[in-house]
Scaffold this motif. Structure first.
Motif, PDB file in Angstrom:
ATOM      1  N   VAL A   1     -10.168 -14.718 -57.706  1.00  0.00           N
ATOM      2  CA  VAL A   1      -9.462 -13.836 -58.624  1.00  0.00           C
ATOM      3  C   VAL A   1      -9.683 -12.367 -58.305  1.00  0.00           C
ATOM      4  CG1 VAL A   1      -9.343 -15.477 -60.533  1.00  0.00           C
ATOM      5  CG2 VAL A   1     -11.331 -13.990 -60.331  1.00  0.00           C
ATOM      6  N   GLU A   2     -10.722 -12.076 -57.522  1.00  0.00           N
ATOM      7  CA  GLU A   2     -11.006 -10.683 -57.181  1.00  0.00           C
ATOM      8  C   GLU A   2     -12.032 -10.657 -56.051  1.00  0.00           C
ATOM      9  OE1 GLU A   2     -12.601  -6.606 -59.394  1.00  0.00           O
ATOM     10  OE2 GLU A   2     -12.538  -8.474 -60.506  1.00  0.00           O
ATOM     11  N   THR A   3     -11.999  -9.589 -55.291  1.00  0.00           N
ATOM     12  CA  THR A   3     -13.042  -9.377 -54.288  1.00  0.00           C
ATOM     13  C   THR A   3     -13.583  -7.964 -54.448  1.00  0.00           C
ATOM     14  OG1 THR A   3     -11.457  -8.613 -52.629  1.00  0.00           O
ATOM     15  CG2 THR A   3     -12.005 -10.948 -52.601  1.00  0.00           C
ATOM     16  N   SER A   4     -14.831  -7.804 -54.089  1.00  0.00           N
ATOM     17  CA  SER A   4     -15.441  -6.487 -54.066  1.00  0.00           C
ATOM     18  C   SER A   4     -16.115  -6.323 -52.708  1.00  0.00           C
ATOM     19  CB  SER A   4     -16.449  -6.323 -55.216  1.00  0.00           C
ATOM     20  OG  SER A   4     -17.531  -7.209 -55.035  1.00  0.00           O
ATOM     21  N   ARG A   5     -16.754  -5.239 -52.508  1.00  0.00           N
ATOM     22  CA  ARG A   5     -17.366  -5.005 -51.217  1.00  0.00           C
ATOM     23  C   ARG A   5     -18.398  -6.077 -50.871  1.00  0.00           C
ATOM     24  NH1 ARG A   5     -20.063   0.631 -49.108  1.00  0.00           N
ATOM     25  NH2 ARG A   5     -20.596  -0.146 -47.051  1.00  0.00           N
ATOM     26  N   TRP A   6     -19.138  -6.543 -51.870  1.00  0.00           N
ATOM     27  CA  TRP A   6     -20.237  -7.456 -51.609  1.00  0.00           C
ATOM     28  C   TRP A   6     -20.013  -8.875 -52.120  1.00  0.00           C
ATOM     29  CZ3 TRP A   6     -22.463  -4.868 -48.128  1.00  0.00           C
ATOM     30  CH2 TRP A   6     -22.676  -3.500 -48.243  1.00  0.00           C
ATOM     31  N   SER A   7     -19.028  -9.087 -52.994  1.00  0.00           N
ATOM     32  CA  SER A   7     -18.881 -10.393 -53.637  1.00  0.00           C
ATOM     33  C   SER A   7     -17.436 -10.873 -53.665  1.00  0.00           C
ATOM     34  CB  SER A   7     -19.382 -10.329 -55.086  1.00  0.00           C
ATOM     35  OG  SER A   7     -20.742  -9.981 -55.126  1.00  0.00           O
ATOM     36  N   ILE A   8     -17.294 -12.189 -53.735  1.00  0.00           N
ATOM     37  CA  ILE A   8     -16.009 -12.840 -53.956  1.00  0.00           C
ATOM     38  C   ILE A   8     -16.102 -13.505 -55.330  1.00  0.00           C
ATOM     39  CG2 ILE A   8     -14.388 -14.594 -53.158  1.00  0.00           C
ATOM     40  CD1 ILE A   8     -15.639 -14.199 -50.338  1.00  0.00           C
ATOM     41  N   HIS A   9     -15.170 -13.194 -56.222  1.00  0.00           N
ATOM     42  CA  HIS A   9     -15.204 -13.663 -57.598  1.00  0.00           C
ATOM     43  C   HIS A   9     -14.191 -14.799 -57.772  1.00  0.00           C
ATOM     44  CE1 HIS A   9     -17.623 -10.133 -58.443  1.00  0.00           C
ATOM     45  NE2 HIS A   9     -16.740  -9.446 -57.739  1.00  0.00           N
ATOM     46  N   HIS A  10     -14.640 -15.900 -58.335  1.00  0.00           N
ATOM     47  CA  HIS A  10     -13.841 -17.113 -58.479  1.00  0.00           C
ATOM     48  C   HIS A  10     -13.642 -17.492 -59.940  1.00  0.00           C
ATOM     49  CE1 HIS A  10     -14.373 -18.691 -54.248  1.00  0.00           C
ATOM     50  NE2 HIS A  10     -15.329 -17.790 -54.303  1.00  0.00           N
TER      51      HIS A  10
ATOM     52  N   VAL B   1     -11.824 -24.482 -62.788  1.00  0.00           N
ATOM     53  CA  VAL B   1     -11.512 -25.376 -63.900  1.00  0.00           C
ATOM     54  C   VAL B   1     -12.205 -26.697 -63.584  1.00  0.00           C
ATOM     55  CG1 VAL B   1      -9.695 -26.637 -65.128  1.00  0.00           C
ATOM     56  CG2 VAL B   1      -9.298 -24.275 -64.390  1.00  0.00           C
ATOM     57  N   PHE B   2     -12.890 -27.248 -64.590  1.00  0.00           N
ATOM     58  CA  PHE B   2     -13.626 -28.486 -64.392  1.00  0.00           C
ATOM     59  C   PHE B   2     -13.562 -29.339 -65.654  1.00  0.00           C
ATOM     60  CE2 PHE B   2     -16.505 -25.411 -66.162  1.00  0.00           C
ATOM     61  CZ  PHE B   2     -17.259 -26.121 -67.088  1.00  0.00           C
ATOM     62  N   GLU B   3     -13.883 -30.629 -65.496  1.00  0.00           N
ATOM     63  CA  GLU B   3     -13.887 -31.556 -66.628  1.00  0.00           C
ATOM     64  C   GLU B   3     -15.321 -31.863 -67.027  1.00  0.00           C
ATOM     65  OE1 GLU B   3     -12.272 -35.992 -67.914  1.00  0.00           O
ATOM     66  OE2 GLU B   3     -11.905 -35.256 -65.887  1.00  0.00           O
ATOM     67  N   ASP B   4     -15.557 -31.937 -68.331  1.00  0.00           N
ATOM     68  CA  ASP B   4     -16.846 -32.352 -68.859  1.00  0.00           C
ATOM     69  C   ASP B   4     -16.617 -33.130 -70.148  1.00  0.00           C
ATOM     70  OD1 ASP B   4     -19.653 -32.562 -69.127  1.00  0.00           O
ATOM     71  OD2 ASP B   4     -19.664 -30.861 -70.499  1.00  0.00           O
ATOM     72  N   LYS B   5     -17.011 -34.391 -70.150  1.00  0.00           N
ATOM     73  CA  LYS B   5     -16.904 -35.269 -71.322  1.00  0.00           C
ATOM     74  C   LYS B   5     -15.484 -35.334 -71.892  1.00  0.00           C
ATOM     75  CE  LYS B   5     -21.680 -34.326 -72.308  1.00  0.00           C
ATOM     76  NZ  LYS B   5     -22.576 -33.429 -72.986  1.00  0.00           N
ATOM     77  N   GLY B   6     -14.497 -35.433 -70.996  1.00  0.00           N
ATOM     78  CA  GLY B   6     -13.108 -35.597 -71.404  1.00  0.00           C
ATOM     79  C   GLY B   6     -12.382 -34.315 -71.763  1.00  0.00           C
ATOM     80  N   LYS B   7     -13.044 -33.177 -71.698  1.00  0.00           N
ATOM     81  CA  LYS B   7     -12.400 -31.883 -71.962  1.00  0.00           C
ATOM     82  C   LYS B   7     -12.435 -31.054 -70.694  1.00  0.00           C
ATOM     83  CE  LYS B   7     -13.409 -31.674 -76.890  1.00  0.00           C
ATOM     84  NZ  LYS B   7     -13.929 -30.842 -77.970  1.00  0.00           N
ATOM     85  N   PHE B   8     -11.519 -30.092 -70.627  1.00  0.00           N
ATOM     86  CA  PHE B   8     -11.420 -29.230 -69.456  1.00  0.00           C
ATOM     87  C   PHE B   8     -11.824 -27.818 -69.840  1.00  0.00           C
ATOM     88  CE2 PHE B   8      -8.669 -32.806 -68.786  1.00  0.00           C
ATOM     89  CZ  PHE B   8      -8.922 -33.156 -67.464  1.00  0.00           C
ATOM     90  N   TYR B   9     -12.544 -27.159 -68.925  1.00  0.00           N
ATOM     91  CA  TYR B   9     -13.061 -25.817 -69.176  1.00  0.00           C
ATOM     92  C   TYR B   9     -12.828 -24.949 -67.949  1.00  0.00           C
ATOM     93  CZ  TYR B   9     -15.558 -28.128 -72.949  1.00  0.00           C
ATOM     94  OH  TYR B   9     -15.867 -28.846 -74.071  1.00  0.00           O
ATOM     95  N   GLN B  10     -12.802 -23.632 -68.194  1.00  0.00           N
ATOM     96  CA  GLN B  10     -12.778 -22.695 -67.086  1.00  0.00           C
ATOM     97  C   GLN B  10     -14.018 -21.823 -67.171  1.00  0.00           C
ATOM     98  OE1 GLN B  10      -9.357 -20.143 -67.068  1.00  0.00           O
ATOM     99  NE2 GLN B  10     -10.138 -18.823 -68.673  1.00  0.00           N
ATOM    100  N   ALA B  11     -14.484 -21.419 -66.012  1.00  0.00           N
ATOM    101  CA  ALA B  11     -15.638 -20.531 -65.914  1.00  0.00           C
ATOM    102  C   ALA B  11     -15.450 -19.664 -64.681  1.00  0.00           C
ATOM    103  CB  ALA B  11     -16.920 -21.335 -65.820  1.00  0.00           C
ATOM    104  N   TYR B  12     -16.275 -18.657 -64.558  1.00  0.00           N
ATOM    105  CA  TYR B  12     -16.204 -17.725 -63.439  1.00  0.00           C
ATOM    106  C   TYR B  12     -17.544 -17.683 -62.719  1.00  0.00           C
ATOM    107  CZ  TYR B  12     -11.918 -16.213 -65.691  1.00  0.00           C
ATOM    108  OH  TYR B  12     -10.658 -16.187 -66.237  1.00  0.00           O
ATOM    109  N   TYR B  13     -17.496 -17.457 -61.411  1.00  0.00           N
ATOM    110  CA  TYR B  13     -18.722 -17.265 -60.642  1.00  0.00           C
ATOM    111  C   TYR B  13     -18.437 -16.347 -59.464  1.00  0.00           C
ATOM    112  CZ  TYR B  13     -17.213 -20.471 -56.901  1.00  0.00           C
ATOM    113  OH  TYR B  13     -16.547 -21.060 -55.864  1.00  0.00           O
ATOM    114  N   SER B  14     -19.489 -15.833 -58.860  1.00  0.00           N
ATOM    115  CA  SER B  14     -19.384 -14.969 -57.686  1.00  0.00           C
ATOM    116  C   SER B  14     -20.267 -15.526 -56.584  1.00  0.00           C
ATOM    117  CB  SER B  14     -19.840 -13.547 -58.011  1.00  0.00           C
ATOM    118  OG  SER B  14     -19.014 -12.968 -58.973  1.00  0.00           O
TER     119      SER B  14
END
Length: 90
Positions: free
Chosen positions: A27-36, A39-52
């Protein structure tokens, strides 16, 4: 908007994230990081989260390295119509 907090250890060890994510997009890049967004499933529900992660082999940054708990927003898959500029066909 339903949001839950899940531990980094649970996401990485129990769900094998970010590798087992249904969606993993940059979703974005910076000089030092790539930001993601994932979407994942947990116990029958779907969630979104972010990480670098580090942008080069010299940046030692792994997903959720500086967080113990991660905000995860419940999501659902919907059909979305969109407009897009296209070349005129003669």
């Amino acid at each position: 908007m339903a949001t839950i907090k899940l531990s980094k250890d649970y996401l990485k060890n129990e769900l094998d994230l970010p590798y087992s994510a249904i969606v993993d997009e940059i979703v974005e890049t910076s000089r030092w990081s790539i930001h993601h967004r994932i979407v994942f499933e947990d116990k029958g529900k779907f969630y979104q989260a972010y990480y670098s992660e580090g942008a080069t082999e010299c940046q030692d940054e792994s997903p959720w390295e500086y967080e113990d708990e991660i905000d995860c927003t419940e999501v659902e898959l919907r059909e979305v119509k969109m407009k897009k500029w296209m070349p005129v066909e003669n």
